[in-house]
Design a protein around this motif. Structure first.
Motif, PDB file in Angstrom:
ATOM      1  N   CYS A  19       0.690  -1.196  -0.060  1.00 38.53           N
ATOM      2  CA  CYS A  19       0.017  -0.222  -0.151  1.00 38.53           C
ATOM      3  C   CYS A  19       1.072   1.270   0.011  1.00 38.53           C
ATOM      4  CB  CYS A  19      -0.980   0.050   1.177  1.00 38.53           C
ATOM      5  SG  CYS A  19      -1.883   1.351   1.438  1.00 38.53           S
ATOM      6  N   ASP A  20       1.141   1.758  -1.173  1.00 38.75           N
ATOM      7  CA  ASP A  20       1.888   3.101  -1.297  1.00 38.75           C
ATOM      8  C   ASP A  20       1.487   4.409  -0.685  1.00 38.75           C
ATOM      9  OD1 ASP A  20       3.860   1.304  -2.366  1.00 38.75           O
ATOM     10  OD2 ASP A  20       3.570   2.079  -4.323  1.00 38.75           O
ATOM     11  N   HIS A  35      -2.742   1.011  -4.258  1.00 38.41           N
ATOM     12  CA  HIS A  35      -1.862  -0.211  -4.365  1.00 38.41           C
ATOM     13  C   HIS A  35      -1.373  -0.085  -5.999  1.00 38.41           C
ATOM     14  CE1 HIS A  35      -3.313  -2.374  -1.099  1.00 38.41           C
ATOM     15  NE2 HIS A  35      -4.544  -1.810  -1.525  1.00 38.41           N
ATOM     16  N   LEU A  36       0.094  -0.602  -6.131  1.00 38.63           N
ATOM     17  CA  LEU A  36       0.534  -0.593  -7.253  1.00 38.63           C
ATOM     18  C   LEU A  36      -0.103  -0.897  -8.666  1.00 38.63           C
ATOM     19  CD1 LEU A  36       4.214  -1.888  -5.941  1.00 38.63           C
ATOM     20  CD2 LEU A  36       3.579   0.476  -6.515  1.00 38.63           C
ATOM     21  N   ASN A  37      -0.940  -1.887  -8.327  1.00 33.68           N
ATOM     22  CA  ASN A  37      -1.857  -2.660  -9.360  1.00 33.68           C
ATOM     23  C   ASN A  37      -2.758  -1.395  -9.950  1.00 33.68           C
ATOM     24  OD1 ASN A  37      -3.518  -2.726  -7.168  1.00 33.68           O
ATOM     25  ND2 ASN A  37      -3.753  -5.223  -7.687  1.00 33.68           N
ATOM     26  N   GLY A  38      -3.009  -0.322  -9.337  1.00 34.92           N
ATOM     27  CA  GLY A  38      -4.182   0.669  -9.664  1.00 34.92           C
ATOM     28  C   GLY A  38      -5.387   0.640  -8.817  1.00 34.92           C
ATOM     29  N   VAL A  39      -5.451  -0.301  -7.936  1.00 36.26           N
ATOM     30  CA  VAL A  39      -6.489  -0.632  -7.041  1.00 36.26           C
ATOM     31  C   VAL A  39      -6.510   0.425  -5.804  1.00 36.26           C
ATOM     32  CG1 VAL A  39      -7.719  -2.186  -5.788  1.00 36.26           C
ATOM     33  CG2 VAL A  39      -6.846  -3.004  -7.817  1.00 36.26           C
ATOM     34  N   VAL A  40      -7.629   0.799  -5.467  1.00 34.26           N
ATOM     35  CA  VAL A  40      -7.746   1.416  -4.198  1.00 34.26           C
ATOM     36  C   VAL A  40      -8.582   0.469  -3.208  1.00 34.26           C
ATOM     37  CG1 VAL A  40      -8.726   3.178  -2.962  1.00 34.26           C
ATOM     38  CG2 VAL A  40      -7.517   3.772  -4.838  1.00 34.26           C
ATOM     39  N   CYS A  56      -9.190   1.906 -10.112  1.00 31.10           N
ATOM     40  CA  CYS A  56      -8.903   3.254 -10.203  1.00 31.10           C
ATOM     41  C   CYS A  56      -8.031   3.706 -11.457  1.00 31.10           C
ATOM     42  CB  CYS A  56      -8.594   4.207  -8.947  1.00 31.10           C
ATOM     43  SG  CYS A  56      -9.882   3.879  -7.677  1.00 31.10           S
ATOM     44  N   HIS A  57      -6.959   2.823 -11.465  1.00 29.93           N
ATOM     45  CA  HIS A  57      -5.928   3.282 -12.619  1.00 29.93           C
ATOM     46  C   HIS A  57      -5.268   2.124 -13.108  1.00 29.93           C
ATOM     47  CE1 HIS A  57      -5.693   7.509 -11.734  1.00 29.93           C
ATOM     48  NE2 HIS A  57      -5.846   7.180 -10.490  1.00 29.93           N
ATOM     49  N   LYS A  58      -6.222   1.383 -14.337  1.00 29.61           N
ATOM     50  CA  LYS A  58      -5.995   0.158 -15.025  1.00 29.61           C
ATOM     51  C   LYS A  58      -4.178   0.305 -15.520  1.00 29.61           C
ATOM     52  CE  LYS A  58      -7.569  -3.293 -18.217  1.00 29.61           C
ATOM     53  NZ  LYS A  58      -8.680  -3.324 -19.167  1.00 29.61           N
ATOM     54  N   GLY A  59      -3.548  -0.624 -14.939  1.00 32.87           N
ATOM     55  CA  GLY A  59      -2.250  -0.993 -15.358  1.00 32.87           C
ATOM     56  C   GLY A  59      -1.349   0.104 -14.655  1.00 32.87           C
ATOM     57  N   ALA A  60      -1.533   1.047 -13.783  1.00 30.60           N
ATOM     58  CA  ALA A  60      -0.873   1.958 -13.445  1.00 30.60           C
ATOM     59  C   ALA A  60      -0.892   2.328 -12.061  1.00 30.60           C
ATOM     60  CB  ALA A  60      -1.309   3.336 -13.939  1.00 30.60           C
ATOM     61  N   ALA A  61       0.173   2.395 -11.137  1.00 30.60           N
ATOM     62  CA  ALA A  61       0.144   2.545  -9.705  1.00 30.60           C
ATOM     63  C   ALA A  61      -0.649   3.716  -9.236  1.00 30.60           C
ATOM     64  CB  ALA A  61       1.639   2.607  -9.166  1.00 30.60           C
ATOM     65  N   VAL A  62      -1.356   3.708  -8.120  1.00 29.74           N
ATOM     66  CA  VAL A  62      -1.943   4.707  -7.428  1.00 29.74           C
ATOM     67  C   VAL A  62      -1.072   5.588  -6.735  1.00 29.74           C
ATOM     68  CG1 VAL A  62      -3.798   5.727  -5.789  1.00 29.74           C
ATOM     69  CG2 VAL A  62      -4.188   3.596  -7.312  1.00 29.74           C
ATOM     70  N   GLN A  63      -0.750   6.836  -7.163  1.00 27.55           N
ATOM     71  CA  GLN A  63       0.392   7.526  -6.305  1.00 27.55           C
ATOM     72  C   GLN A  63      -0.101   8.613  -5.527  1.00 27.55           C
ATOM     73  OE1 GLN A  63       2.309   8.959 -10.178  1.00 27.55           O
ATOM     74  NE2 GLN A  63       3.727   7.529  -9.877  1.00 27.55           N
ATOM     75  N   SER A  64      -1.468   8.851  -5.442  1.00 30.71           N
ATOM     76  CA  SER A  64      -1.824   9.813  -4.580  1.00 30.71           C
ATOM     77  C   SER A  64      -3.181   9.628  -4.312  1.00 30.71           C
ATOM     78  CB  SER A  64      -1.600  11.450  -4.857  1.00 30.71           C
ATOM     79  OG  SER A  64      -2.388  11.538  -6.251  1.00 30.71           O
ATOM     80  N   LEU A  65      -3.878   9.885  -3.019  1.00 31.80           N
ATOM     81  CA  LEU A  65      -5.351   9.698  -2.779  1.00 31.80           C
ATOM     82  C   LEU A  65      -5.813  11.011  -1.970  1.00 31.80           C
ATOM     83  CD1 LEU A  65      -5.465   6.208  -1.179  1.00 31.80           C
ATOM     84  CD2 LEU A  65      -6.799   7.063  -3.127  1.00 31.80           C
ATOM     85  N   ALA A  66      -6.948  11.477  -2.017  1.00 31.97           N
ATOM     86  CA  ALA A  66      -7.467  12.428  -1.108  1.00 31.97           C
ATOM     87  C   ALA A  66      -9.144  12.183  -1.090  1.00 31.97           C
ATOM     88  CB  ALA A  66      -7.180  13.825  -1.670  1.00 31.97           C
ATOM     89  N   ARG A  72     -17.661  12.296   0.517  1.00 29.04           N
ATOM     90  CA  ARG A  72     -18.257  11.788  -0.463  1.00 29.04           C
ATOM     91  C   ARG A  72     -17.587  11.533  -1.788  1.00 29.04           C
ATOM     92  NH1 ARG A  72     -22.967  16.424  -0.048  1.00 29.04           N
ATOM     93  NH2 ARG A  72     -23.942  15.596   1.760  1.00 29.04           N
ATOM     94  N   TYR A  73     -16.602  12.254  -1.930  1.00 25.27           N
ATOM     95  CA  TYR A  73     -15.741  12.091  -3.273  1.00 25.27           C
ATOM     96  C   TYR A  73     -14.193  11.723  -2.598  1.00 25.27           C
ATOM     97  CZ  TYR A  73     -19.595  14.444  -5.178  1.00 25.27           C
ATOM     98  OH  TYR A  73     -20.994  14.719  -5.569  1.00 25.27           O
ATOM     99  N   MET A  74     -13.321  10.876  -3.589  1.00 24.70           N
ATOM    100  CA  MET A  74     -12.315  10.568  -3.692  1.00 24.70           C
ATOM    101  C   MET A  74     -11.473  11.076  -4.784  1.00 24.70           C
ATOM    102  SD  MET A  74     -10.361   6.732  -3.021  1.00 24.70           S
ATOM    103  CE  MET A  74     -11.273   6.093  -4.546  1.00 24.70           C
ATOM    104  N   VAL A  75     -10.329  11.613  -4.742  1.00 24.76           N
ATOM    105  CA  VAL A  75      -9.608  11.931  -5.864  1.00 24.76           C
ATOM    106  C   VAL A  75      -8.432  11.064  -5.851  1.00 24.76           C
ATOM    107  CG1 VAL A  75      -8.469  13.772  -6.758  1.00 24.76           C
ATOM    108  CG2 VAL A  75     -10.480  14.133  -5.711  1.00 24.76           C
ATOM    109  N   THR A  76      -7.980  10.453  -7.138  1.00 28.10           N
ATOM    110  CA  THR A  76      -6.852   9.557  -7.304  1.00 28.10           C
ATOM    111  C   THR A  76      -5.768  10.193  -8.307  1.00 28.10           C
ATOM    112  OG1 THR A  76      -7.827   8.078  -8.822  1.00 28.10           O
ATOM    113  CG2 THR A  76      -8.071   7.680  -6.387  1.00 28.10           C
ATOM    114  N   GLY A  77      -4.507  10.062  -7.927  1.00 32.81           N
ATOM    115  CA  GLY A  77      -3.757  10.263  -9.196  1.00 32.81           C
ATOM    116  C   GLY A  77      -2.975   9.197  -9.155  1.00 32.81           C
ATOM    117  N   GLY A  78      -2.581   8.921 -10.670  1.00 35.76           N
ATOM    118  CA  GLY A  78      -2.114   7.720 -10.947  1.00 35.76           C
ATOM    119  C   GLY A  78      -0.610   7.681 -11.798  1.00 35.76           C
ATOM    120  N   ALA A  79      -0.036   6.854 -11.946  1.00 35.44           N
ATOM    121  CA  ALA A  79       1.380   6.710 -12.782  1.00 35.44           C
ATOM    122  C   ALA A  79       0.865   6.719 -14.227  1.00 35.44           C
ATOM    123  CB  ALA A  79       2.127   5.634 -12.396  1.00 35.44           C
TER     124      ALA A  79
END
Length: 92
Positions: A19-20, A35-40, A56-66, A72-79
């Motif tokens: 869990c990064d 996670h590295l696999n794009g899953v939250v 959340c990000h198919k084939g790319a690591a999740v790099q940030s979460l808020a 109600r809302y989650m924001v993700t940033g991916g590789a």
């Protein structure tokens, strides 16, 4: 750990690799792990399994979460260089 006693509250294996990034939804205390696999994955200390897994990000690591102030809302940033906004009431 319980901050008042220093005791471990719970310990879980995600089986999704490291869990990064992690944040807590302050409106309901749910822990969000990216996670590295794009899953939250969403966790409750009271449950031994994850509550929800979102790709959340198919084939790319999740790099940030808020989580927004309302919870109600989650924001993700991916590789994959994408920023996505998710409605946690519907998990999409």
């Amino acid at each position: 750990h319980d901050t008042s006693t220093g005791q471990l509250v719970s310990n879980h294996r995600s089986k999704m690799g490291p869990c990064d990034v992690m944040t807590q939804n302050k409106s309901n205390a749910i822990i969000h792990c990216g996670h590295l696999n794009g899953v939250v994955s969403l966790w409750s200390p009271a449950s031994s399994t994850n509550l929800v897994k979102m790709l959340c990000h198919k084939g790319a690591a999740v790099q940030s979460l808020a989580i927004d102030k309302t919870g109600r809302y989650m924001v993700t940033g991916g590789a994959d260089s994408q920023v996505k906004i998710w409605d946690l009431r519907m998990y999409k």
